[in-house]
Design an enzyme around this catalytic site. Structure first.
Site, PDB file in Angstrom:
ATOM      1  CG  ASP A 132     -93.365  77.579  -5.745  1.00 55.27           C
ATOM      2  OD1 ASP A 132     -92.832  77.872  -6.830  1.00 55.27           O
ATOM      3  OD2 ASP A 132     -92.871  77.866  -4.644  1.00 55.27           O
ATOM      4  NE  ARG A 134     -90.966  80.119  -6.265  1.00 57.59           N
ATOM      5  CZ  ARG A 134     -90.885  80.676  -5.073  1.00 57.59           C
ATOM      6  NH1 ARG A 134     -90.181  81.785  -4.917  1.00 57.59           N
ATOM      7  NH2 ARG A 134     -91.486  80.136  -4.031  1.00 57.59           N
TER       8      ARG A 134
END
Length: 211
Positions: A132, A134
Site C-alpha cells: 500500500d 498511499r
C-alpha cells in the site's frame, strides 16, 4: 505532527450527481492549490457539513468506479459513501491513488498475478511494489483548506485513521462501510482483513462460486 504547507481552494463548482440506480444529489466539487504530491485530487462536499462531518477518503479506481468491476468493492463503496455523507453532511475526498498508489498499469499487472493464485498484497510484492503506497498528507491539507480539523471517518481501513491523526486531524470515530461481496472479490476482501486489519466480518467472507 509534520509541518506541511497549507493548501488553498482553487475552484468550487456545483455539480448534480446522477447514479445508475436512480439516486441523485447535488454536490460542490472543490479543487486545490498547493497539494504536496502535485496530484489533481478533488473534494466532493455533500449536504450541510457540521462541526464533526462524515468524511471518506476514497482512492480512485477506474475499473471499479467507472466500469463496475466486480473484482473489488470500490464502486459500491463510492455509491454508498455519497448517499451516507449527503444524508449527514460531510465530504468525500476523491484521491488519485489508483491501485493503492501503484497506478493503473501496475494494478492490472497485479490482477494477472492474482489470476495465478496470489492475493492482492502478494501480487504487489511479486512486482517489487509496496503493499500500500498511499500517503494521506494531501488529504489532510484538503481538509484543513475546507476548515475541517475534526471528523468521523467512513472507512474500514485503520491506516487511514492512523495517518490522519498523525497529520493532526482529530478522527473522532471510524465508521465502517457496508460489505459488498461478489464471487470475484471475496478473496480480495479476505486479504484486506488478514493483511491490513480492515474491519470486515471475516466469518462472512467465505468463498463463493463464480457462475
Amino acid at each position: 505532527m509534520p509541518d506541511t504547507p497549507a493548501a488553498t481552494p482553487r475552484a468550487r463548482v456545483r455539480v448534480p450527481l446522477r447514479f445508475a440506480d436512480g439516486y441523485s444529489v447535488d454536490a460542490e466539487l472543490v479543487t486545490f492549490h498547493g497539494l504536496t504530491d502535485g496530484q489533481e485530487h478533488v473534494a466532493v462536499v455533500l449536504g450541510d457539513p457540521g462541526p464533526v462531518p462524515l468524511v471518506r477518503l476514497h482512492s480512485e479506481c477506474l475499473t471499479g468506479d467507472v466500469f463496475g468491476s466486480a473484482r473489488c468493492d470500490c464502486g459500491p463503496q463510492l455509491r454508498e459513501a455519497v448517499e451516507r455523507i449527503a444524508d449527514r453532511g460531510g465530504v468525500l475526498l476523491y484521491l488519485r491513488q489508483e491501485g493503492r498508489g501503484i497506478g493503473l498499469y501496475n494494478k492490472l499487472d497485479a490482477y494477472a498475478l492474482q489470476d495465478q493464485g496470489l492475493d492482492t498484497y502478494e501480487a504487489n510484492a511479486a512486482l517489487g511494489l509496496p503493499e500500500d503506497d498511499r500517503d494521506y498528507t494531501a488529504a489532510a491539507q484538503m481538509l484543513r483548506a475546507l476548515g475541517i480539523t475534526a471528523l468521523d471517518l467512513l472507512s474500514n481501513n485503520p491506516d487511514k485513521a492512523d495517518q490522519l491523526r498523525g497529520l493532526g486531524i482529530d478522527v473522532h470515530d471510524r465508521v465502517p462501510t457496508g460489505v459488498f461481496t461478489t464471487p470475484h472479490n471475496v478473496r480480495y476482501l479476505r486479504a484486506k482483513v488478514l493483511q491490513t486489519q480492515h474491519t470486515l466480518p471475516l466469518a462472512d467472507l467465505t468463498e463463493l462460486s463464480v457462475g
